[in-house]
Design an enzyme around this catalytic site. Structure first.
Site, PDB file in Angstrom:
ATOM      1  N   GLU A  83      10.257  -7.973 -11.203  1.00 34.22           N
ATOM      2  CA  GLU A  83       8.865  -8.257 -11.556  1.00 34.22           C
ATOM      3  C   GLU A  83       8.702  -9.721 -11.947  1.00 34.22           C
ATOM      4  OE1 GLU A  83       6.419  -6.320 -11.170  1.00 34.22           O
ATOM      5  OE2 GLU A  83       7.360  -4.352 -10.935  1.00 34.22           O
ATOM      6  N   ARG A  93      -2.863   5.613 -17.456  1.00 36.82           N
ATOM      7  CA  ARG A  93      -3.543   6.638 -16.648  1.00 36.82           C
ATOM      8  C   ARG A  93      -3.117   8.030 -17.113  1.00 36.82           C
ATOM      9  NH1 ARG A  93      -2.014   8.304 -11.739  1.00 36.82           N
ATOM     10  NH2 ARG A  93      -0.452   6.665 -11.593  1.00 36.82           N
ATOM     11  N   CYS A 146       6.224   0.385 -18.826  1.00 36.01           N
ATOM     12  CA  CYS A 146       7.133  -0.648 -18.297  1.00 36.01           C
ATOM     13  C   CYS A 146       6.564  -2.042 -18.515  1.00 36.01           C
ATOM     14  CB  CYS A 146       7.412  -0.412 -16.811  1.00 36.01           C
ATOM     15  SG  CYS A 146       8.546   0.963 -16.548  1.00 36.01           S
ATOM     16  N   HIS A 170      11.724  -3.036 -11.378  1.00 40.29           N
ATOM     17  CA  HIS A 170      11.336  -1.659 -11.049  1.00 40.29           C
ATOM     18  C   HIS A 170      12.189  -1.149  -9.877  1.00 40.29           C
ATOM     19  CE1 HIS A 170       7.253  -1.350 -13.184  1.00 40.29           C
ATOM     20  NE2 HIS A 170       7.864  -0.211 -13.433  1.00 40.29           N
TER      21      HIS A 170
HETATM   22  N1  PCA Z   1       8.397   3.753 -15.428  1.00 38.09           N
HETATM   23  C1  PCA Z   1       7.130   3.696 -16.127  1.00 38.09           C
HETATM   24  C2  PCA Z   1       7.471   3.793 -17.579  1.00 38.09           C
HETATM   25  C3  PCA Z   1       8.893   4.271 -17.638  1.00 38.09           C
HETATM   26  C4  PCA Z   1       9.400   4.126 -16.274  1.00 38.09           C
HETATM   27  O1  PCA Z   1      10.573   4.301 -15.921  1.00 38.09           O
HETATM   28  C5  PCA Z   1       6.281   2.474 -15.761  1.00 38.09           C
HETATM   29  O2  PCA Z   1       6.431   1.953 -14.638  1.00 38.09           O
HETATM   30  O3  PCA Z   1       5.481   2.034 -16.576  1.00 38.09           O
END
Ligand code: PCA
Length: 217
Positions: A83, A93, A146, A170
């Site tokens: 990111e 959401r 996240c 991610h």
């Molecule tokens: N993904 C979520 C929160 C925890 C995770 O593993 C997100 O993308 O916010």
């Protein structure tokens, strides 16, 4: 040479899932024999607003890492996505694992609108592609837990620990999660390989590559 410490975090499962590939990949990587002059410290974060940042801050204080890389699941993505930017906004959401559902609240009041990652995300993507792992730079970590953790991390580093490098990655669903969902996936062992590449690039590459990773929309 002094040994560097890398703090690598993953999340607990959320949204009705039984697993979270971010944590599964982190512990798989930590269980492998390590080569190189660094040690890994791993931590599972709760998928809960605020409590996740509190746990992260405690681990940073305890282990004094040189690099912090937080990892989360992004179901629907088809590759590893370092990111680039954390925004000062939570807009959930769905409720988190403690039932909190903040809508349009800042992660940190009266703080900057956004922070850029401290990781060499383009070099990470280049190395991942060389290793045959699908990857691209992402320009949004969403507005759920996240992004919240990513922003909390970058705010901590910017305000208190400017010598520490940090960022967020991610990762896609595991194949088991993707079953019956018509969603792309990546084996957890491949995601663990990817995290290894990102850890090493973050320790080795001081200036990111000047190649385009931009998008038009
Ligand atoms: N993904 C979520 C929160 C925890 C995770 O593993 C997100 O993308 O916010």
């Amino acid at each position: 040479m002094e040994t560097s410490t890398v703090l690598l975090t993953g999340f607990e499962p959320f949204g009705g899932e039984r697993t979270n590939p971010s944590w599964d990949a982190v512990i798989e990587l930590a269980a492998r024999p390590r080569t190189g002059d660094h040690q890994l410290v791993v931590l599972q974060l709760p998928c809960v607003f605020d409590a996740s940042i509190t746990a992260l801050r405690a681990a940073v204080a305890e282990h004094a890492p040189d690099v912090v890389i937080c990892v989360g699941q992004a179901g629907g993505r088809d590759g590893i996505t370092p990111e680039r930017i954390a925004v000062n906004l939570s807009d959930a959401r769905v409720p988190d694992n403690a039932g909190n559902q903040p809508i349009d609240v800042p992660v940190v009041p009266d703080a900057p609108a956004a922070y850029f990652t401290g990781l060499p995300v383009k070099a990470c993507v280049a190395r991942l592609e060389e290793a045959g792992i699908p990857a691209s730079v992402s320009h949004t970590a969403g507005t759920f837990v996240c992004n919240h953790v990513f922003y909390g991390l970058m705010h901590l580093l910017a305000t208190e620990l400017p010598h520490v490098r940090g960022g967020f990655v991610h990762v896609p669903f595991s194949p088991e999660q993707a079953e019956g969902k018509d969603a792309p996936s990546l084996p957890v062992s491949t995601t663990a390989d990817a995290l290894d590449v990102i850890v090493r690039a973050s320790l080795e590459v001081s200036t990111d590559l000047a190649v385009s990773a931009g998008t038009l929309s």
